[in-house]
Structures are given as structure tokens and as C-alpha cells.
Design a protein around this motif. Structure first.
Motif, mmCIF file in Angstrom:
data_model
loop_
_atom_site.group_PDB
_atom_site.id
_atom_site.type_symbol
_atom_site.label_atom_id
_atom_site.label_comp_id
_atom_site.label_asym_id
_atom_site.label_seq_id
_atom_site.Cartn_x
_atom_site.Cartn_y
_atom_site.Cartn_z
ATOM 1 N N GLY A 61 6.866 7.125 14.599
ATOM 2 C CA GLY A 61 7.932 6.894 13.643
ATOM 3 C C GLY A 61 8.439 8.184 13.040
ATOM 4 N N PRO A 62 9.257 8.094 12.010
ATOM 5 C CA PRO A 62 9.815 9.297 11.368
ATOM 6 C C PRO A 62 8.749 10.180 10.733
ATOM 7 C CG PRO A 62 10.322 7.310 10.101
ATOM 8 C CD PRO A 62 9.785 6.861 11.407
ATOM 9 N N ASP A 63 7.580 9.606 10.412
ATOM 10 C CA ASP A 63 6.489 10.383 9.821
ATOM 11 C C ASP A 63 5.357 10.632 10.798
ATOM 12 O OD1 ASP A 63 7.696 10.530 7.220
ATOM 13 O OD2 ASP A 63 7.149 8.438 6.914
ATOM 14 N N GLY A 64 5.669 10.583 12.087
ATOM 15 C CA GLY A 64 4.663 10.868 13.097
ATOM 16 C C GLY A 64 4.000 9.612 13.643
ATOM 17 N N PRO A 65 2.899 9.789 14.372
ATOM 18 C CA PRO A 65 2.195 8.639 14.953
ATOM 19 C C PRO A 65 1.860 7.595 13.896
ATOM 20 C CG PRO A 65 1.316 10.684 15.843
ATOM 21 C CD PRO A 65 2.252 11.068 14.727
ATOM 22 N N ASP A 66 2.018 6.322 14.264
ATOM 23 C CA ASP A 66 1.772 5.280 13.281
ATOM 24 C C ASP A 66 1.283 3.994 13.932
ATOM 25 O OD1 ASP A 66 4.080 4.108 14.384
ATOM 26 O OD2 ASP A 66 5.374 4.729 12.743
ATOM 27 N N LEU A 67 0.958 3.020 13.085
ATOM 28 C CA LEU A 67 0.519 1.694 13.513
ATOM 29 C C LEU A 67 1.461 0.647 12.930
ATOM 30 C CD1 LEU A 67 -3.382 1.439 13.136
ATOM 31 C CD2 LEU A 67 -2.048 1.076 15.217
ATOM 32 N N LEU A 68 1.733 -0.388 13.712
ATOM 33 C CA LEU A 68 2.540 -1.503 13.237
ATOM 34 C C LEU A 68 1.618 -2.569 12.638
ATOM 35 C CD1 LEU A 68 5.422 -2.810 13.196
ATOM 36 C CD2 LEU A 68 4.708 -4.036 15.271
ATOM 37 N N LEU A 69 1.899 -2.954 11.397
ATOM 38 C CA LEU A 69 1.134 -3.996 10.727
ATOM 39 C C LEU A 69 2.089 -5.026 10.141
ATOM 40 C CD1 LEU A 69 -1.548 -1.907 8.765
ATOM 41 C CD2 LEU A 69 -1.832 -3.074 10.965
ATOM 42 N N ILE A 70 1.547 -6.182 9.845
ATOM 43 C CA ILE A 70 2.313 -7.203 9.151
ATOM 44 C C ILE A 70 1.575 -7.569 7.866
ATOM 45 C CG2 ILE A 70 3.190 -8.135 11.318
ATOM 46 C CD1 ILE A 70 1.294 -10.554 10.873
ATOM 47 N N ALA A 73 2.236 -14.122 4.986
ATOM 48 C CA ALA A 73 2.986 -14.766 3.910
ATOM 49 C C ALA A 73 2.039 -15.243 2.807
ATOM 50 C CB ALA A 73 3.768 -15.954 4.467
ATOM 51 N N ARG A 74 2.506 -15.167 1.590
ATOM 52 C CA ARG A 74 1.687 -15.561 0.447
ATOM 53 C C ARG A 74 1.488 -17.066 0.352
ATOM 54 N NH1 ARG A 74 1.052 -11.182 -2.621
ATOM 55 N NH2 ARG A 74 2.366 -9.423 -2.101
ATOM 56 N N SER A 75 2.288 -17.816 1.097
ATOM 57 C CA SER A 75 2.170 -19.271 1.071
ATOM 58 C C SER A 75 1.120 -19.799 2.037
ATOM 59 C CB SER A 75 3.528 -19.899 1.419
ATOM 60 O OG SER A 75 3.962 -19.468 2.700
ATOM 61 N N LEU A 76 0.550 -18.942 2.859
ATOM 62 C CA LEU A 76 -0.431 -19.403 3.840
ATOM 63 C C LEU A 76 -1.722 -19.836 3.161
ATOM 64 C CD1 LEU A 76 0.046 -16.766 6.675
ATOM 65 C CD2 LEU A 76 0.840 -19.131 6.641
ATOM 66 N N ARG A 77 -2.423 -20.740 3.829
ATOM 67 C CA ARG A 77 -3.640 -21.302 3.259
ATOM 68 C C ARG A 77 -4.787 -20.297 3.279
ATOM 69 N NH1 ARG A 77 -4.999 -27.190 5.250
ATOM 70 N NH2 ARG A 77 -2.949 -27.400 4.267
ATOM 71 N N SER A 78 -4.829 -19.436 4.299
ATOM 72 C CA SER A 78 -5.913 -18.464 4.401
ATOM 73 C C SER A 78 -5.341 -17.062 4.569
ATOM 74 C CB SER A 78 -6.835 -18.792 5.587
ATOM 75 O OG SER A 78 -6.121 -18.738 6.810
ATOM 76 N N HIS A 79 -6.022 -16.085 3.982
ATOM 77 C CA HIS A 79 -5.648 -14.667 4.080
ATOM 78 C C HIS A 79 -4.218 -14.420 3.598
ATOM 79 C CE1 HIS A 79 -9.378 -14.114 6.250
ATOM 80 N NE2 HIS A 79 -8.992 -14.989 7.152
ATOM 81 N N ALA A 80 -3.769 -15.188 2.617
ATOM 82 C CA ALA A 80 -2.407 -15.050 2.118
ATOM 83 C C ALA A 80 -2.169 -13.645 1.579
ATOM 84 C CB ALA A 80 -2.148 -16.082 1.026
ATOM 85 N N GLY A 81 -1.043 -13.050 1.972
ATOM 86 C CA GLY A 81 -0.673 -11.732 1.485
ATOM 87 C C GLY A 81 -1.474 -10.586 2.059
ATOM 88 N N GLN A 82 -2.372 -10.858 2.983
ATOM 89 C CA GLN A 82 -3.249 -9.798 3.491
ATOM 90 C C GLN A 82 -2.594 -9.066 4.651
ATOM 91 O OE1 GLN A 82 -7.232 -11.110 4.227
ATOM 92 N NE2 GLN A 82 -7.814 -9.272 5.342
ATOM 93 N N LEU A 157 9.490 -16.302 7.583
ATOM 94 C CA LEU A 157 8.936 -15.913 6.289
ATOM 95 C C LEU A 157 7.850 -16.874 5.816
ATOM 96 C CD1 LEU A 157 12.180 -14.746 4.446
ATOM 97 C CD2 LEU A 157 10.300 -13.326 5.289
ATOM 98 N N GLY A 158 7.742 -18.021 6.451
ATOM 99 C CA GLY A 158 6.648 -18.919 6.127
ATOM 100 C C GLY A 158 5.320 -18.447 6.685
ATOM 101 N N GLU A 159 5.367 -17.504 7.617
ATOM 102 C CA GLU A 159 4.150 -16.974 8.222
ATOM 103 C C GLU A 159 3.974 -15.482 7.955
ATOM 104 O OE1 GLU A 159 3.810 -17.860 12.332
ATOM 105 O OE2 GLU A 159 3.873 -20.042 12.064
ATOM 106 N N THR A 160 5.067 -14.742 7.977
ATOM 107 C CA THR A 160 5.007 -13.282 7.858
ATOM 108 C C THR A 160 5.837 -12.834 6.672
ATOM 109 O OG1 THR A 160 4.830 -13.130 10.279
ATOM 110 C CG2 THR A 160 5.349 -11.107 9.074
ATOM 111 N N GLY A 161 5.185 -12.198 5.706
ATOM 112 C CA GLY A 161 5.890 -11.756 4.512
ATOM 113 C C GLY A 161 6.574 -10.421 4.681
ATOM 114 N N ALA A 162 6.025 -9.549 5.541
ATOM 115 C CA ALA A 162 6.590 -8.215 5.734
ATOM 116 C C ALA A 162 6.088 -7.643 7.045
ATOM 117 C CB ALA A 162 6.212 -7.289 4.577
ATOM 118 N N VAL A 163 6.857 -6.727 7.590
ATOM 119 C CA VAL A 163 6.470 -5.958 8.767
ATOM 120 C C VAL A 163 6.632 -4.492 8.383
ATOM 121 C CG1 VAL A 163 6.960 -5.425 11.182
ATOM 122 C CG2 VAL A 163 7.247 -7.776 10.341
#
Length: 253
Positions: A61-70, A73-82, A157-163
């Protein structure tokens, strides 16, 4: 979105180990040599568990080697927002869990969650399957090189809050590292990066890959932060709050 609606066609790509940038070669070497017990104390049972896969996608990326994470979503039953790697359980059409299934599932799930085009991903290795006892998932981390990038965003957005993308320089920065204590008493690695706290299975895999690839920098392994309300609130914070947490604003030891 289901796996059938507009899904990329074709069989899962084979593992291609050549043609990587030089900075990824130590990661490939580590992935090809590491043993399951060097990655986690939680290993798949002889029988049972739900086959799944995650995509550990490296890019530049613009700041060099990186990792893609997500961020889940905060509405999920488990691991919400993680924060986590893109990924999920194998579907029947993905194929044999002991064959091409994990690669197919990792790319399919990444497409479903982020919209990335799997055709631009070179899968160069897989790690040994690991186990998440609380969910009974048997997870195969699939390592990819984002050789031809495409736009990414939360597809549902019901599953993924951000990428988001995290520079390796931030993940290896000793100031961003700590061990996180779960209420169960379990200690695991954590990274305070980009205003988010990366912990759990995802942080464990990142930690071991950095270590065995030689990318890890010396850091204070005695720095411990509890998984407290303050720590969980970091999901909505900024980078200053991330550093404040690891510096002592939360319950630390």
C-alpha cells in the motif's frame, strides 16, 4: 450476498510460490517449514470440527507492505466488532477440506466480504490447520500476495463493519504490541494498530508469522493489558487511544 450471486467462476488457483517480492520470501519460507504446534496450542481434534479458512493477504500500500483485515459487524452474535482476516466456513462447492477446499473458501469469503477480485491474488502457501475451541472451527490460514489490487469495501454491513489495511511496519512496531489477558485467564498477543485492537486468533497467527519469518522486532513481552471495557472500546478509537491503552490507560500489569 450468497456465494452464487455474481461469484467469480473457475477452480481455486493452485499454490504458486514463485514471483513474490523479496520481502515476502521469508514469510513463504516460514509457512513452508512451520509446524502446527509452533503456531498454536489449540490443534484440530482427530475427528469433528467445522472446516474453515481465512485469507492472510499481503499487499503493498501507500505505507509499504501491509495486511488486509476486516472488522466484523457489531450486530453479529459472536466476535462482534473484532478485527479479523477475511474468511469463513467451507461450502460444499469449495471442494475437499483436505485438498483445494480451504484455498477456494478463503478467496470466496474474501470476495463476499470485501469485494476483492480473487483473480488478482496469488496464493503462495497455506499454514497448518488450527483449532478455535469456542466455535469448533478447524481453520486453515491461506497466504496470498495481492499482485493485482482491486477496490475493497464492506459488501454486507450486516456482516462486515469495515475493511482496512495495516502496514507491517505498524504490526512490528514494539510500541504497538502487548499481551492481552482474556477474562478466562488466557494470555495472547495483541496489536494496537490503526485505532483498533487486533487480538484473538487473528493476532495469534500474525504474531507467529512475524516471529518465524524473522520480521518480528524485540518488544516488551511483560506488557499485559486486560480485555476490559476500555480495551473493547478501542474498536471505535483512534491511534492515540490505541497507544494510550498500551501505555497504561487500561488495566495493565
Amino acid at each position: 450476498m450468497t456465494a452464487r450471486e455474481g461469484a467469480p467462476s473457475g477452480a481455486a488457483p493452485r499454490i504458486e510460490r514463485d514471483g513474490l517480492p523479496s520481502w515476502l520470501l521469508p514469510v513463504r519460507a516460514a509457512a513452508e517449514q512451520v509446524l502446527p504446534e509452533q503456531l498454536s496450542r489449540f490443534l484440530p481434534p482427530a475427528e469433528g470440527g467445522r472446516a474453515s479458512a481465512v485469507l492472510m493477504l499481503f499487499g503493498e500500500g501507500p505505507d509499504g507492505p501491509d495486511l488486509l483485515l476486516i472488522e466484523r459487524a457489531r450486530s453479529l452474535r459472536s466476535h462482534a466488532g473484532q478485527p479479523s482476516f477475511p474468511g469463513g466456513a467451507l461450502d460444499p462447492e469449495d471442494g475437499d477440506p483436505d485438498g483445494p477446499g480451504p484455498v477456494a473458501a478463503a478467496l470466496r469469503e474474501a470476495w463476499e466480504e470485501t469485494g476483492l477480485d480473487p483473480a488478482g491474488v496469488q496464493v503462495f502457501a497455506t499454514l497448518p490447520a488450527l483449532y478455535i475451541p469456542v466455535s469448533r472451527f478447524v481453520v486453515t490460514p491461506v497466504l496470498g500476495w495481492w499482485r493485482q489490487e482491486t477496490p475493497v469495501r464492506p459488501v454486507d454491513l450486516g456482516e462486515t463493519g469495515a475493511v482496512f489495511r495495516v502496514p507491517l511496519a505498524e504490526l512490528t512496531d514494539p510500541a504497538n504490541r502487548a499481551r492481552l489477558r482474556h477474562p478466562s485467564g488466557h494470555l495472547g498477543p495483541a496489536f494496537a494498530v490503526g485505532g483498533r485492537l487486533v487480538w484473538g486468533f487473528t493476532a495469534g497467527v500474525i504474531d507467529r508469522v512475524l516471529h518465524y519469518s524473522g520480521l518480528e522486532l524485540p518488544w516488551d513481552t511483560t506488557r499485559i493489558v486486560d480485555l476490559s471495557d476500555e480495551a473493547l472500546a478501542l474498536v471505535q478509537g483512534d491511534r492515540d487511544r490505541s497507544r494510550a491503552l498500551l501505555g497504561g490507560d487500561a488495566r495493565t500489569t
